[in-house]
Design a protein around this motif. Sequence first.
Motif, PDB file in Angstrom:
ATOM      1  N   SER A  90      44.038  39.879  42.257  1.00  0.00           N
ATOM      2  CA  SER A  90      44.773  39.496  41.050  1.00  0.00           C
ATOM      3  C   SER A  90      44.951  40.630  40.046  1.00  0.00           C
ATOM      4  CB  SER A  90      44.122  38.273  40.403  1.00  0.00           C
ATOM      5  OG  SER A  90      42.811  38.590  40.027  1.00  0.00           O
ATOM      6  N   CYS A  91      44.063  41.648  40.066  1.00  0.00           N
ATOM      7  CA  CYS A  91      44.251  42.825  39.198  1.00  0.00           C
ATOM      8  C   CYS A  91      44.562  42.488  37.742  1.00  0.00           C
ATOM      9  CB  CYS A  91      45.403  43.698  39.693  1.00  0.00           C
ATOM     10  SG  CYS A  91      45.265  44.295  41.336  1.00  0.00           S
ATOM     11  N   LYS A  92      43.788  41.649  37.107  1.00  0.00           N
ATOM     12  CA  LYS A  92      44.059  41.331  35.702  1.00  0.00           C
ATOM     13  C   LYS A  92      43.133  42.114  34.778  1.00  0.00           C
ATOM     14  CE  LYS A  92      44.388  36.812  36.867  1.00  0.00           C
ATOM     15  NZ  LYS A  92      44.658  35.371  36.837  1.00  0.00           N
ATOM     16  N   ASP A  93      43.526  42.199  33.507  1.00  0.00           N
ATOM     17  CA  ASP A  93      42.719  42.913  32.522  1.00  0.00           C
ATOM     18  C   ASP A  93      41.657  41.958  31.969  1.00  0.00           C
ATOM     19  OD1 ASP A  93      41.590  44.149  30.354  1.00  0.00           O
ATOM     20  OD2 ASP A  93      43.490  44.846  29.499  1.00  0.00           O
ATOM     21  N   PRO A  94      40.367  42.233  32.245  1.00  0.00           N
ATOM     22  CA  PRO A  94      39.320  41.295  31.819  1.00  0.00           C
ATOM     23  C   PRO A  94      39.226  41.134  30.304  1.00  0.00           C
ATOM     24  CG  PRO A  94      38.350  43.317  32.698  1.00  0.00           C
ATOM     25  CD  PRO A  94      39.824  43.376  32.986  1.00  0.00           C
ATOM     26  N   ARG A  95      39.774  42.086  29.540  1.00  0.00           N
ATOM     27  CA  ARG A  95      39.712  41.944  28.081  1.00  0.00           C
ATOM     28  C   ARG A  95      40.585  40.807  27.577  1.00  0.00           C
ATOM     29  NH1 ARG A  95      40.828  48.099  26.994  1.00  0.00           N
ATOM     30  NH2 ARG A  95      42.225  47.456  28.670  1.00  0.00           N
ATOM     31  N   LEU A  96      41.532  40.355  28.429  1.00  0.00           N
ATOM     32  CA  LEU A  96      42.372  39.215  28.042  1.00  0.00           C
ATOM     33  C   LEU A  96      41.732  37.880  28.400  1.00  0.00           C
ATOM     34  CD1 LEU A  96      45.831  40.647  29.167  1.00  0.00           C
ATOM     35  CD2 LEU A  96      44.776  40.716  26.895  1.00  0.00           C
ATOM     36  N   GLY A  97      40.592  37.948  29.080  1.00  0.00           N
ATOM     37  CA  GLY A  97      39.881  36.724  29.463  1.00  0.00           C
ATOM     38  C   GLY A  97      39.534  36.742  30.935  1.00  0.00           C
ATOM     39  N   PRO A  98      38.589  35.876  31.332  1.00  0.00           N
ATOM     40  CA  PRO A  98      38.143  35.890  32.721  1.00  0.00           C
ATOM     41  C   PRO A  98      39.200  35.363  33.688  1.00  0.00           C
ATOM     42  CG  PRO A  98      37.195  34.015  31.564  1.00  0.00           C
ATOM     43  CD  PRO A  98      37.916  34.842  30.528  1.00  0.00           C
ATOM     44  N   THR A  99      39.110  35.819  34.930  1.00  0.00           N
ATOM     45  CA  THR A  99      39.945  35.307  36.026  1.00  0.00           C
ATOM     46  C   THR A  99      39.193  34.227  36.805  1.00  0.00           C
ATOM     47  OG1 THR A  99      41.122  37.396  36.236  1.00  0.00           O
ATOM     48  CG2 THR A  99      41.089  35.993  38.201  1.00  0.00           C
ATOM     49  N   VAL A 100      37.889  34.455  36.958  1.00  0.00           N
ATOM     50  CA  VAL A 100      37.039  33.501  37.684  1.00  0.00           C
ATOM     51  C   VAL A 100      36.145  32.795  36.664  1.00  0.00           C
ATOM     52  CG1 VAL A 100      35.132  33.301  39.348  1.00  0.00           C
ATOM     53  CG2 VAL A 100      37.066  34.838  39.835  1.00  0.00           C
ATOM     54  N   LEU A 101      36.159  31.474  36.696  1.00  0.00           N
ATOM     55  CA  LEU A 101      35.291  30.690  35.808  1.00  0.00           C
ATOM     56  C   LEU A 101      34.448  29.748  36.657  1.00  0.00           C
ATOM     57  CD1 LEU A 101      34.354  29.590  33.034  1.00  0.00           C
ATOM     58  CD2 LEU A 101      36.344  28.048  33.096  1.00  0.00           C
ATOM     59  N   VAL A 167      37.301  32.707  23.049  1.00  0.00           N
ATOM     60  CA  VAL A 167      37.560  33.066  24.435  1.00  0.00           C
ATOM     61  C   VAL A 167      38.865  32.390  24.828  1.00  0.00           C
ATOM     62  CG1 VAL A 167      36.283  31.126  25.476  1.00  0.00           C
ATOM     63  CG2 VAL A 167      36.560  33.244  26.779  1.00  0.00           C
ATOM     64  N   SER A 168      39.616  33.062  25.700  1.00  0.00           N
ATOM     65  CA  SER A 168      40.832  32.459  26.223  1.00  0.00           C
ATOM     66  C   SER A 168      40.654  32.211  27.714  1.00  0.00           C
ATOM     67  CB  SER A 168      42.016  33.408  26.000  1.00  0.00           C
ATOM     68  OG  SER A 168      43.095  33.004  26.848  1.00  0.00           O
ATOM     69  N   LEU A 169      41.059  31.029  28.145  1.00  0.00           N
ATOM     70  CA  LEU A 169      40.981  30.721  29.584  1.00  0.00           C
ATOM     71  C   LEU A 169      42.361  30.805  30.234  1.00  0.00           C
ATOM     72  CD1 LEU A 169      38.423  27.736  29.533  1.00  0.00           C
ATOM     73  CD2 LEU A 169      37.992  30.205  29.705  1.00  0.00           C
ATOM     74  N   SER A 170      43.307  31.439  29.509  1.00  0.00           N
ATOM     75  CA  SER A 170      44.689  31.457  29.998  1.00  0.00           C
ATOM     76  C   SER A 170      44.874  32.314  31.254  1.00  0.00           C
ATOM     77  CB  SER A 170      45.619  31.951  28.892  1.00  0.00           C
ATOM     78  OG  SER A 170      45.309  33.303  28.606  1.00  0.00           O
ATOM     79  N   GLN A 171      43.859  33.152  31.565  1.00  0.00           N
ATOM     80  CA  GLN A 171      43.975  33.984  32.776  1.00  0.00           C
ATOM     81  C   GLN A 171      43.196  33.417  33.947  1.00  0.00           C
ATOM     82  OE1 GLN A 171      45.359  37.959  32.470  1.00  0.00           O
ATOM     83  NE2 GLN A 171      43.267  38.339  31.757  1.00  0.00           N
ATOM     84  N   VAL A 172      42.473  32.331  33.705  1.00  0.00           N
ATOM     85  CA  VAL A 172      41.642  31.789  34.792  1.00  0.00           C
ATOM     86  C   VAL A 172      42.546  31.262  35.900  1.00  0.00           C
ATOM     87  CG1 VAL A 172      39.982  29.994  35.453  1.00  0.00           C
ATOM     88  CG2 VAL A 172      39.703  31.213  33.269  1.00  0.00           C
ATOM     89  N   GLU A 198      42.362  23.817  29.191  1.00  0.00           N
ATOM     90  CA  GLU A 198      42.686  25.180  28.738  1.00  0.00           C
ATOM     91  C   GLU A 198      42.943  26.127  29.915  1.00  0.00           C
ATOM     92  OE1 GLU A 198      42.225  26.338  25.282  1.00  0.00           O
ATOM     93  OE2 GLU A 198      42.023  24.229  24.708  1.00  0.00           O
ATOM     94  N   VAL A 199      42.717  25.646  31.119  1.00  0.00           N
ATOM     95  CA  VAL A 199      42.928  26.480  32.302  1.00  0.00           C
ATOM     96  C   VAL A 199      44.320  26.163  32.851  1.00  0.00           C
ATOM     97  CG1 VAL A 199      42.093  26.993  34.642  1.00  0.00           C
ATOM     98  CG2 VAL A 199      40.446  26.485  32.826  1.00  0.00           C
ATOM     99  N   PRO A 200      45.111  27.195  33.148  1.00  0.00           N
ATOM    100  CA  PRO A 200      46.455  26.923  33.669  1.00  0.00           C
ATOM    101  C   PRO A 200      46.416  26.023  34.911  1.00  0.00           C
ATOM    102  CG  PRO A 200      46.213  29.262  33.181  1.00  0.00           C
ATOM    103  CD  PRO A 200      44.853  28.637  33.018  1.00  0.00           C
TER     104      PRO A 200
END
Length: 237
Positions: A90-101, A167-172, A198-200
């Motif tokens: 997924s290569c996401k930026d962790p500063r925008l929030g976690p990918t795995v919850l 915290v934002s869960l928008s990237q989970v 809050e999770v997409p």
Amino acid sequence: GLFGEAYRRRHEITVTGDEVPPPLTSFETTGFPSEILKEVLNAGFSAPTPIQAQSWPIALQSRDIVAVAKTGSGKTLGYLIPGFIHLKRSCKDPRLGPTVLVLSPTRELATQIQVEAVKFGKSSRFSCTCLYGGAPKGPQLKELERGADIVVATPGRLNDILEMRRVSLSQVSYLVLDEADRMLDMGFEPQIRKIVKEVPARRQTLMYTATWPKEVRKIAADLLVNPVQVNIGNVDE
Ligand code: ADP
Ligand code: MG
């Protein structure tokens, strides 16, 4: 194939779902990235446990999964390793929030999961933050601000931090409900439902539980999409 069927019979694995892939019965056949394989072999494990063997190939197809297996059967790595591979893709930026919850019922269990995530994710350089109650929020918020690929949390504390908008869960995109039966027994259903809002919706959802009573079936029906179910041994309802 036939071998997969024999392995399932031998280990009392039953599966429900469309075109369920055969179990991955040895580490060599998993095709895991070498940095992950390295950590598994370092740990001295000789073979996947049955829940790992059968849930890995399903999770790696990005499908939702319900896994019902007793305590001590190796469920943590059952979801963590496909989570690591999901993260790599997924290569996401962790500063925008976690990918795995990962949601877990207690501080103790959440901490154990984090220890396992750090140990097996070390060579992959994943960051992991653990959020739980009964401890000050300050250090947890500071860690979150630095960025975390993986967040392991108890529902109460995560819900508090969400309400503070810290915290934002928008990237989970990979959500795990571990010990779902215990979380419901402890009365966390309202917090779990608020968190999941809050999770997409475009996500993979995995539910691991030791028992399969109707309350767990109900929340699985609400939160998972067309899951494959894997049971090990006799399932207690
Ligand atoms: P569960 O969540 O099902 O209760 P855990 O994931 O906590 O089980 O695993 C129980 C123990 O088994 C842990 O100490 C873990 O490190 C170990 N373990 C996990 N996978 C394997 C394996 N493939 N071979 C041997 N031991 C394993
Ligand atoms: Mg567990």
